[in-house]
Design an enzyme around this catalytic site. Structure first.
Site, PDB file in Angstrom:
ATOM      1  N   ARG A 151     -15.056 -25.145   7.048  1.00 32.26           N
ATOM      2  CA  ARG A 151     -16.382 -24.587   6.776  1.00 32.26           C
ATOM      3  C   ARG A 151     -16.263 -23.250   6.048  1.00 32.26           C
ATOM      4  NH1 ARG A 151     -20.550 -24.101  11.671  1.00 32.26           N
ATOM      5  NH2 ARG A 151     -19.182 -22.383  12.239  1.00 32.26           N
ATOM      6  N   LYS A 253     -22.140 -19.920   6.235  1.00 29.75           N
ATOM      7  CA  LYS A 253     -22.177 -18.873   7.264  1.00 29.75           C
ATOM      8  C   LYS A 253     -21.960 -17.509   6.613  1.00 29.75           C
ATOM      9  CE  LYS A 253     -21.000 -18.914  12.158  1.00 29.75           C
ATOM     10  NZ  LYS A 253     -22.358 -19.139  12.655  1.00 29.75           N
ATOM     11  N   GLU A 289     -33.456 -24.391  12.253  1.00 34.47           N
ATOM     12  CA  GLU A 289     -32.528 -24.080  13.330  1.00 34.47           C
ATOM     13  C   GLU A 289     -32.993 -22.836  14.061  1.00 34.47           C
ATOM     14  OE1 GLU A 289     -29.058 -23.482  10.525  1.00 34.47           O
ATOM     15  OE2 GLU A 289     -28.732 -21.743  11.790  1.00 34.47           O
TER      16      GLU A 289
END
Lengths: 369, 369
Positions: A151, A253, A289
């Site tokens: 990721r 992220k 989210e």
């Protein structure tokens, strides 16, 4: 001082800790399919939960290596989610050639950064979060570090940064955990939260990718993320603030995604809510989210969760929960999930590395609870 | 070493430069209405421009104080927009009480930051940008620093940060410019770019505002922002990537807004464009802004620019240009401006502190130039 390091139970090597210790390479983690449910990591007997996916999924799925060590003298019963200063951190640099230096363990402490670095001026930074758990036999488990490594690579590409290889990332995580292993809480008392950071540390003035990058890993022992502990949390559905947009960076992220939700989170906490559930920015109708976790909606035997389309984070716990839920016979749907479905759900829960699996006790939307 | 510092031409004071110099307070800048057009700062005679708003507006509107000093030996003819290491930077801190320390000048260099600081983990940071110009008489002009101070306050509120007062901000800017005055380029050769930074320097682990903040100002002499110099730039209209969303942070100068556009900018530059013009994320139809500047569309006597609605930056040059255009008899409209109007315009130009006023030579949208 010596560490006994091992892989899957067999002691492989012991290496003295010096300023730059050379740990013997540990075996790579087992493939994700070799999931072990480690229910003993959490005491779930006292939870007001129905038998169902939350109960089934509150688990640790792990690749593991074993060591024996003492722990420090901390108040393990009252660990929250604040920073505790530990012993060592990992640091590696990357110049314009895109290759990261070998990396070294240094004492945990401040780093020197130019005021004109890319991260401080233009937010060119990414982070990851994963956890190490101590088993009753003293061995330490890591939760799918290869997923975090991958990721970080995906995120780095989006943010025009070079990223360490998956091998370097995992090796660095292992080194950092081993160097700080006395900070891994006893079984059932919490975990060692691992925070990899990748940042543009080189200097820029005009908007451009930085010419140098720094990869750091530090750790901190943690307990529960929410003050509710393992009890259900209370969410408010946010229809004014948004955290992401299609064509933006909500799916990686990057550090900038998080400061932008502080205001909504602050307002929610002042009103007594645990956290904020965001809706999509275009239709203001579909779930995205929570500030720091993914959301699942249960209706009968069907578990639905927003699909990964670039505006929400592809959570590693999210992925694991989907795997576990499927293996337990639930039907899992990754798709657009409307706020109406949320309000009509049998059960709602959140997943994330920090929050693990948190049941949602109440939802408030447009003033109605 | 001594500096002669003055306000509006009258020498007020001289103070020796020590590690922490105490500059005499200079008079506050004149109100924004006392705009002075300083056409001599830019040679516009060679530009392929019609007489019109670009020509009228390429100007410096200034509050000023005067000093006499030498400059350093730099290649002033070839200044770009890269960082040049100067002598001093300003630094002040703020703890949980919300009050900033008095601030001090220190030698320009790396700062020490915890790896768990709010800015490095969650992007809690803001920046500003303004310029100091040297007049032919040696005095130095600042361009509306009170506007930057106020914008930092607005941005800080959105990002859950405390901000220095307008008075401290302006005083800090003046101190920093005076301490580095030998780096202010000669008249017509460029300017001293001033970069105030406000960042969450305190440590956090879970997502929350940092418990400590650092306010820094550093400077660098700069020339033109675009490699085109003062010649027209070529923009591509981006319909895949977006920089902001309603309910997001596009309207404040937070660091996270900038790394997120690096990818679109990189793709555009690889194709030979100067920069990217973004459309709104909801309708993909209305103009927002260029990566680092606002946009204006001219049709006849009407100058239109996207209204400030939270997704674009309220540019200080933008505001000044609107004032100047109105004073020159143009009709100015702040509203939704569609991409169709852009393609039908008589003239298009960009404004920003870094880019000043840049005429747009070409627009490419969906493959058509």
């Amino acid at each position: 001082m010596e560490y006994g390091v091992a892989s899957h139970g067999a002691v492989l090597a012991a290496a003295p800790l010096v300023a730059r210790p050379t740990w013997l390479l540990l075996s790579p983690p087992p493939p994700a399919s070799s999931i072990q449910i480690q229910n003993h990591l959490y005491s779930i007997s006292s939870l007001p939960l129905k038998a169902g996916p939350v109960r089934a999924c509150r688990a640790s799925l792990a690749s593991s290596y074993t060591q024996t060590s003492e722990t420090v003298d901390l108040d393990w019963e009252n660990l929250g989610f604040g920073i505790v200063q530990t012993d060592y951190m990992y640091i590696a640099k990357c110049g314009t050639d895109g290759n990261f230096s070998e990396g070294e363990m240094v004492p945990f402490g401040p780093i020197a950064l130019s005021p004109s670095s890319g991260v401080l001026n233009y937010g060119q930074g990414l982070f990851e979060g994963l956890k190490a758990y101590r088993k009753t036999d003293g061995s330490i488990l890591l939760f799918r570090p290869e997923e975090n490594a991958q990721r970080m690579q995906t995120g780095a590409e989006r943010m025009c940064m070079p990223a360490p290889s998956v091998e370097q990332f995992i090796d660095a995580v292992k080194q950092t955990v081993l160097a700080n292993k006395r900070w891994v809480p006893p079984t059932g008392k919490g975990s060692l939260y691992i925070r990899p950071l990748l940042m543009g540390s080189g200097t820029v003035l005009g908007l451009a990718p930085a010419p140098e990058y720094t990869f750091i890993i530090f750790v901190s022992p943690v307990g529960n993320y929410f003050k509710e502990g393992l009890a259900p949390i209370n969410l408010i559905v946010e229809d004014k603030f948004h955290r992401a947009t299609p064509g933006g960076t909500g799916g990686v992220k990057t550090i900038g995604n998080y400061a932008s939700v502080l205001m909504a989170q602050k307002i929610a906490k002042e009103k007594g809510y645990s956290d904020v559930l965001y809706l999509d920015a275009v239709h203001k109708k579909y779930l995205e989210e929570v500030s720091s976790c993914n959301i699942f909606v249960v209706k009968g035997n069907v578990i639905s969760t927003p699909a990964i389309k670039g505006t929400i984070l592809p959570g590693i716990t999210r992925k694991s929960i989907i795997d576990v839920a499927l293996s337990k016979g639930f039907q899992v749907e990754e798709r657009l999930v409307s706020v109406d479905e949320l309000l009509d759900a049998d059960e709602v829960f959140c997943t994330g590395t920090a929050v693990v699996v948190s049941p949602v006790g109440s939802i408030t939307y447009q003033g109605k609870r």
